[in-house]
Scaffold this motif. Structure first.
Motif, PDB file in Angstrom:
ATOM      1  N   THR A  54      41.870  35.914  35.026  1.00  0.00           N
ATOM      2  CA  THR A  54      42.387  34.376  35.358  1.00  0.00           C
ATOM      3  C   THR A  54      42.390  34.336  36.804  1.00  0.00           C
ATOM      4  N   GLY A  55      42.080  33.354  37.614  1.00  0.00           N
ATOM      5  CA  GLY A  55      42.055  33.052  39.161  1.00  0.00           C
ATOM      6  C   GLY A  55      43.469  32.736  39.487  1.00  0.00           C
ATOM      7  N   ILE A  56      44.142  33.312  40.537  1.00  0.00           N
ATOM      8  CA  ILE A  56      45.513  32.778  40.872  1.00  0.00           C
ATOM      9  C   ILE A  56      45.381  31.336  41.380  1.00  0.00           C
ATOM     10  N   THR A  72      47.940  28.827  40.096  1.00  0.00           N
ATOM     11  CA  THR A  72      48.816  28.553  40.843  1.00  0.00           C
ATOM     12  C   THR A  72      49.039  27.103  41.398  1.00  0.00           C
ATOM     13  N   THR A  73      47.753  26.592  41.612  1.00  0.00           N
ATOM     14  CA  THR A  73      47.855  25.043  41.892  1.00  0.00           C
ATOM     15  C   THR A  73      47.926  24.253  40.783  1.00  0.00           C
ATOM     16  N   GLY A  74      47.921  24.745  39.683  1.00  0.00           N
ATOM     17  CA  GLY A  74      48.123  23.901  38.406  1.00  0.00           C
ATOM     18  C   GLY A  74      49.447  24.198  37.722  1.00  0.00           C
ATOM     19  N   GLY A  75      50.297  25.156  38.098  1.00  0.00           N
ATOM     20  CA  GLY A  75      51.539  25.404  37.652  1.00  0.00           C
ATOM     21  C   GLY A  75      51.650  26.822  37.384  1.00  0.00           C
ATOM     22  N   GLY A  76      51.262  27.007  36.067  1.00  0.00           N
ATOM     23  CA  GLY A  76      51.124  28.700  35.893  1.00  0.00           C
ATOM     24  C   GLY A  76      52.253  28.997  35.267  1.00  0.00           C
ATOM     25  N   PHE A  77      52.318  29.822  33.951  1.00  0.00           N
ATOM     26  CA  PHE A  77      53.282  30.394  33.299  1.00  0.00           C
ATOM     27  C   PHE A  77      52.829  31.722  32.698  1.00  0.00           C
ATOM     28  N   GLY A  78      53.609  32.617  32.376  1.00  0.00           N
ATOM     29  CA  GLY A  78      53.293  33.846  31.681  1.00  0.00           C
ATOM     30  C   GLY A  78      54.747  34.615  31.353  1.00  0.00           C
ATOM     31  N   SER A  98      45.368  31.463  51.382  1.00  0.00           N
ATOM     32  CA  SER A  98      46.161  32.423  50.490  1.00  0.00           C
ATOM     33  C   SER A  98      47.576  31.805  50.192  1.00  0.00           C
ATOM     34  N   PHE A  99      48.189  32.483  49.442  1.00  0.00           N
ATOM     35  CA  PHE A  99      49.456  32.098  48.723  1.00  0.00           C
ATOM     36  C   PHE A  99      50.326  33.327  48.836  1.00  0.00           C
ATOM     37  N   GLU A 100      51.600  32.880  49.371  1.00  0.00           N
ATOM     38  CA  GLU A 100      52.332  33.798  49.520  1.00  0.00           C
ATOM     39  C   GLU A 100      53.549  33.647  48.066  1.00  0.00           C
ATOM     40  N   THR A 121      51.696  18.030  28.158  1.00  0.00           N
ATOM     41  CA  THR A 121      50.635  18.856  28.188  1.00  0.00           C
ATOM     42  C   THR A 121      50.497  19.577  29.469  1.00  0.00           C
ATOM     43  N   TYR A 122      49.588  20.728  29.458  1.00  0.00           N
ATOM     44  CA  TYR A 122      49.724  21.255  30.618  1.00  0.00           C
ATOM     45  C   TYR A 122      48.307  21.158  31.447  1.00  0.00           C
ATOM     46  N   ILE A 123      48.442  20.822  32.571  1.00  0.00           N
ATOM     47  CA  ILE A 123      47.054  20.248  33.375  1.00  0.00           C
ATOM     48  C   ILE A 123      45.873  21.489  33.233  1.00  0.00           C
ATOM     49  N   ASN A 124      46.363  22.727  33.455  1.00  0.00           N
ATOM     50  CA  ASN A 124      45.357  23.763  33.415  1.00  0.00           C
ATOM     51  C   ASN A 124      44.748  24.150  32.014  1.00  0.00           C
ATOM     52  N   PHE A 125      45.296  23.278  30.835  1.00  0.00           N
ATOM     53  CA  PHE A 125      44.507  23.700  29.759  1.00  0.00           C
ATOM     54  C   PHE A 125      43.716  22.392  29.192  1.00  0.00           C
ATOM     55  N   LEU A 126      43.598  21.344  30.191  1.00  0.00           N
ATOM     56  CA  LEU A 126      42.920  20.163  29.786  1.00  0.00           C
ATOM     57  C   LEU A 126      41.559  20.454  29.781  1.00  0.00           C
TER      58      LEU A 126
HETATM   59  C1  LIG Z   1      41.266  33.479  29.384  1.00  0.00           C
HETATM   60  C2  LIG Z   1      42.395  32.413  30.092  1.00  0.00           C
HETATM   61  C3  LIG Z   1      43.871  32.849  30.031  1.00  0.00           C
HETATM   62  C4  LIG Z   1      44.531  31.882  30.620  1.00  0.00           C
HETATM   63  N1  LIG Z   1      46.008  32.135  30.746  1.00  0.00           N
HETATM   64  C5  LIG Z   1      46.574  31.555  31.259  1.00  0.00           C
HETATM   65  C6  LIG Z   1      48.225  31.735  31.480  1.00  0.00           C
HETATM   66  O1  LIG Z   1      48.658  32.671  31.040  1.00  0.00           O
HETATM   67  N2  LIG Z   1      48.785  30.966  32.095  1.00  0.00           N
HETATM   68  C7  LIG Z   1      48.313  29.743  32.809  1.00  0.00           C
HETATM   69  O2  LIG Z   1      49.418  28.946  33.475  1.00  0.00           O
HETATM   70  N3  LIG Z   1      47.349  29.464  32.790  1.00  0.00           N
HETATM   71  C8  LIG Z   1      46.477  30.152  32.125  1.00  0.00           C
HETATM   72  N4  LIG Z   1      45.073  29.652  32.085  1.00  0.00           N
HETATM   73  C9  LIG Z   1      44.703  28.602  32.560  1.00  0.00           C
HETATM   74  C10 LIG Z   1      44.517  28.860  33.986  1.00  0.00           C
HETATM   75  O3  LIG Z   1      45.578  28.588  34.714  1.00  0.00           O
HETATM   76  C11 LIG Z   1      43.362  27.737  34.477  1.00  0.00           C
HETATM   77  O4  LIG Z   1      42.110  27.924  33.816  1.00  0.00           O
HETATM   78  C12 LIG Z   1      43.130  27.826  35.916  1.00  0.00           C
HETATM   79  O5  LIG Z   1      42.138  26.757  36.548  1.00  0.00           O
HETATM   80  C13 LIG Z   1      42.339  29.079  36.251  1.00  0.00           C
HETATM   81  O6  LIG Z   1      42.118  29.437  37.663  1.00  0.00           O
HETATM   82  P1  LIG Z   1      40.676  29.678  38.345  1.00  0.00           P
HETATM   83  O7  LIG Z   1      40.971  29.976  39.825  1.00  0.00           O
HETATM   84  O8  LIG Z   1      40.294  30.902  37.582  1.00  0.00           O
HETATM   85  O9  LIG Z   1      39.998  28.757  38.080  1.00  0.00           O
HETATM   86  P2  LIG Z   1      38.608  28.085  38.825  1.00  0.00           P
HETATM   87  O10 LIG Z   1      37.624  27.518  37.649  1.00  0.00           O
HETATM   88  O11 LIG Z   1      38.060  28.912  39.751  1.00  0.00           O
HETATM   89  O12 LIG Z   1      39.108  26.951  39.658  1.00  0.00           O
HETATM   90  C14 LIG Z   1      39.696  25.567  38.758  1.00  0.00           C
HETATM   91  C15 LIG Z   1      40.070  24.571  39.774  1.00  0.00           C
HETATM   92  O13 LIG Z   1      41.472  24.914  40.248  1.00  0.00           O
HETATM   93  C16 LIG Z   1      41.477  24.498  41.805  1.00  0.00           C
HETATM   94  N5  LIG Z   1      41.276  25.850  42.683  1.00  0.00           N
HETATM   95  C17 LIG Z   1      40.923  27.399  42.502  1.00  0.00           C
HETATM   96  N6  LIG Z   1      41.431  27.955  43.430  1.00  0.00           N
HETATM   97  C18 LIG Z   1      41.922  27.324  44.419  1.00  0.00           C
HETATM   98  C19 LIG Z   1      42.593  27.500  45.552  1.00  0.00           C
HETATM   99  N7  LIG Z   1      42.334  28.750  46.072  1.00  0.00           N
HETATM  100  N8  LIG Z   1      42.986  26.431  46.384  1.00  0.00           N
HETATM  101  C20 LIG Z   1      42.921  25.151  45.870  1.00  0.00           C
HETATM  102  N9  LIG Z   1      42.392  24.803  44.733  1.00  0.00           N
HETATM  103  C21 LIG Z   1      41.668  25.802  43.800  1.00  0.00           C
HETATM  104  C22 LIG Z   1      39.964  23.929  41.881  1.00  0.00           C
HETATM  105  O14 LIG Z   1      40.186  22.577  41.895  1.00  0.00           O
HETATM  106  C23 LIG Z   1      39.241  24.305  40.872  1.00  0.00           C
HETATM  107  O15 LIG Z   1      38.142  23.646  40.715  1.00  0.00           O
HETATM  108  C24 LIG Z   1      44.177  30.535  31.345  1.00  0.00           C
HETATM  109  C25 LIG Z   1      42.823  30.383  31.124  1.00  0.00           C
HETATM  110  C26 LIG Z   1      41.853  31.094  30.970  1.00  0.00           C
HETATM  111  C27 LIG Z   1      40.478  31.001  30.599  1.00  0.00           C
END
Ligand SMILES: Cc1cc2nc3c(=O)[nH]c(=O)nc-3n(C[C@H](O)[C@H](O)[C@H](O)COP(=O)(O)OP(=O)(O)OC[C@H]3O[C@@H](n4cnc5c(N)ncnc54)[C@H](O)[C@@H]3O)c2cc1C
Length: 461
Positions: free
Chosen positions: A136-138, A142-148, A200-202, A414-419
């Motif tokens: 998964t990308g930081i 991170t910009t959506g919240g993030g938990f683990g 970059s994130f610190e 709900t969680y923004i990153n799971f929508l």
């Molecule tokens: C397999 C899987 C496991 C996951 N597990 C977790 C978990 O354990 N905990 C949790 O909290 N979430 C989890 N998620 C959800 C995850 O947080 C989101 O899917 C998140 O969007 C992934 O980030 P990404 O950079 O990979 O996404 P991308 O699809 O690359 O980016 C999504 C959007 O995020 C924004 N973004 C990305 N990078 C940047 C940046 N550097 N600066 C500004 N905006 C940016 C942009 O708007 C971009 O369009 C999981 C998702 C998947 C698919």
């Protein structure tokens, strides 16, 4: 894209990384993100190598009014990273991490994966608060919240940011921190990609590992009611160093599972105890002796291994559809609903997951960051996953039906990153809460009045 060849050439000359159009041989590979349900074709992909590239690309997109999408790790379920016809600004070549051991911070470039950060910080027995799957990308997380596994101890990922370097909608490079551009700092800690591109994130780091006690215990689905009832009471008593994730699914052919359960419905509890190992052994003993487990892989293991234990369940390139809500507790009705719908799972890759959350994040005020729902105890994620487009309807229907049955027992948050792709305004408000969403909408006018960063879960009405 409506620009002349000369203009495009002059743009390319100012970018150090590759700039790719639809004719490039690597175009399909680079535009493909984790969720194969998303099949969009950007007019241009800019593979940035640093802040200067990001700045140049943002200015170009703004000047020519291109639709702009930002790709971090490419893991967003709704496919926010990739747009049709516009510019995809790809950060995935920007994966440097540096650790300040004395100051206990790490600076990570915006295209890092969670695994990139854990790898470098664990050299020093330190860890940032990140998620459960290493690819998964930081950036999005991170910009959506993030938990683990560390959130019960230290809060959301975004609660543990010290500063960010950001390229704004105007193409300005800014520092966002508590003492500099504090409103932008607030908005970026949960407000998604709506406010700028973080180059970059610190992060704050904490002593964790390099070995922890963790793994999973697995039972047959016949024991699911007993296991989930135990999960409810067990998670209420464990310390914050212990985080559990319960999963109902069909057993994959994993070598650590006995062959006679492969393909059969199971329930598993994944667990990470990031405190002392001896203390962890005592805490986890009741889980390991519950009922008749078919597998127990809880052991002393590297933290980085724990952080990738779930990776194989979520490979890039499958079709995915998620529905998710927060829960304040695991009620008997939710247990019955989960068991009923787990028995109907149409795909061997799908799962019903209960992530445990309660702890530190609930101690911060509701407006500490936009990432809302701090009073939540569990995240229910119904993760539908399959291989063939022909099976889309049946797999999506399963997730929707399960979600509808569970909804009355959820908090409604709900969680923004799971929508998923379909979920809009109402669900975005459910993720932030009304007050945080209104504040985000005001800040959007300040930091991105032209709505350049609109390929997002929008904070505007
Ligand atoms: C397999 C899987 C496991 C996951 N597990 C977790 C978990 O354990 N905990 C949790 O909290 N979430 C989890 N998620 C959800 C995850 O947080 C989101 O899917 C998140 O969007 C992934 O980030 P990404 O950079 O990979 O996404 P991308 O699809 O690359 O980016 C999504 C959007 O995020 C924004 N973004 C990305 N990078 C940047 C940046 N550097 N600066 C500004 N905006 C940016 C942009 O708007 C971009 O369009 C999981 C998702 C998947 C698919």
């Amino acid at each position: 894209m409506q620009v002349s060849t000369e203009i495009l050439q002059s743009f390319k000359a100012g970018i150090r990384g590759p700039v790719i159009g639809p004719d490039a041989p690597e175009y399909d590979e680079v535009r493909q993100i984790w969720n194969a349900m998303i099949d969009r074709r950007p007019g241009l992909i800019v593979r940035c190598t640093g802040t200067a590239d990001v700045q140049h690309a943002v200015r170009f997109a703004r000047k020519h009014a291109f639709l702009l999408s930002v790709r971090g790790g490419g893991h967003n379920i709704a496919g926010l990273a990739v747009c049709d016809g516009g510019m995809m600004l790809d950060l995935s070549l920007m994966r440097g991490v540096s650790v300040d051991v004395k100051g206990r911070t790490a600076r990570a470039q915006g295209g890092c994966t969670l695994g990139d950060v854990d790898r470098e910080t664990q050299v020093h027995g330190l860890a940032a608060v990140l998620g459960f799957v290493s690819a998964t990308g930081i950036g999005g997380l991170t910009t959506g919240g993030g938990f683990g596994y560390l959130s019960r101890r230290y809060g959301y990922t975004c609660d543990n940011l010290v500063s960010m370097e950001v390229v704004s909608a105007e193409g300005k490079v800014m520092r966002a921190a508590a003492d500099e551009n504090p409103e932008l700092f607030w908005a970026l800690r949960g407000g998604g990609g709506n406010f700028g591109i973080v180059t970059s994130f610190e992060y704050k780091l904490y002593p964790v590992g390099p070995e922890i006690l963790g793994g999973a215990v697995v039972w047959r689905a016949e024991d699911a009611a007993q296991v989930l009832d135990f999960y409810r009471s067990f998670t209420a008593t464990t310390p914050r160093e212990t985080t559990c994730v319960a999963v109902l699914r069909i057993a994959p052919p994993a070598p650590w599972l006995p062959a006679d359960v492969h393909g059969k419905p199971i329930i598993a509890v994944f667990v990470c105890h990031s405190g002392g190992i001896d203390e962890g052994e005592k805490i986890l003993a009741p889980l390991r002796t519950l009922g008749r487990p078919v597998a127990d892989i809880i052991t002393r293991r590297p933290y980085t291994q724990m952080q990738s234990l779930l990776d194989a369940t979520q490979p890039k390139g499958r079709r995915y559809y998620w529905k998710s809500n927060y829960l304040s507790r695991i009620e008997p009705q939710i247990i019955a609903t989960a068991i009923e719908h787990a028995a109907l799972i149409p795909s061997p890759h799908s799962a019903i997951i209960f992530f445990q959350l309660q702890g530190a994040l609930g101690e911060l005020s509701a407006d500490y960051s936009p990432a809302g729902n701090r009073d939540t105890a569990f995240v229910l994620n119904i993760t539908s996953s399959w291989e063939r487009a022909a099976d889309d309807a049946v797999n999506q229907r399963w997730a929707r039906d399960c979600f509808a049955a569970a909804a009355p027992h959820s908090t409604g948050g709900t969680y923004i990153n799971f929508l998923n792709e379909e979920e809009g305004r109402e669900r975005i408000e459910a993720a932030y809460g009304r007050a945080n969403l209104e504040r985000l909408a005001k800040l959007k006018q300040k930091y991105d009045p032209g709505n350049l960063f609109r390929h997002t879960k929008s904070v505007l009405g």
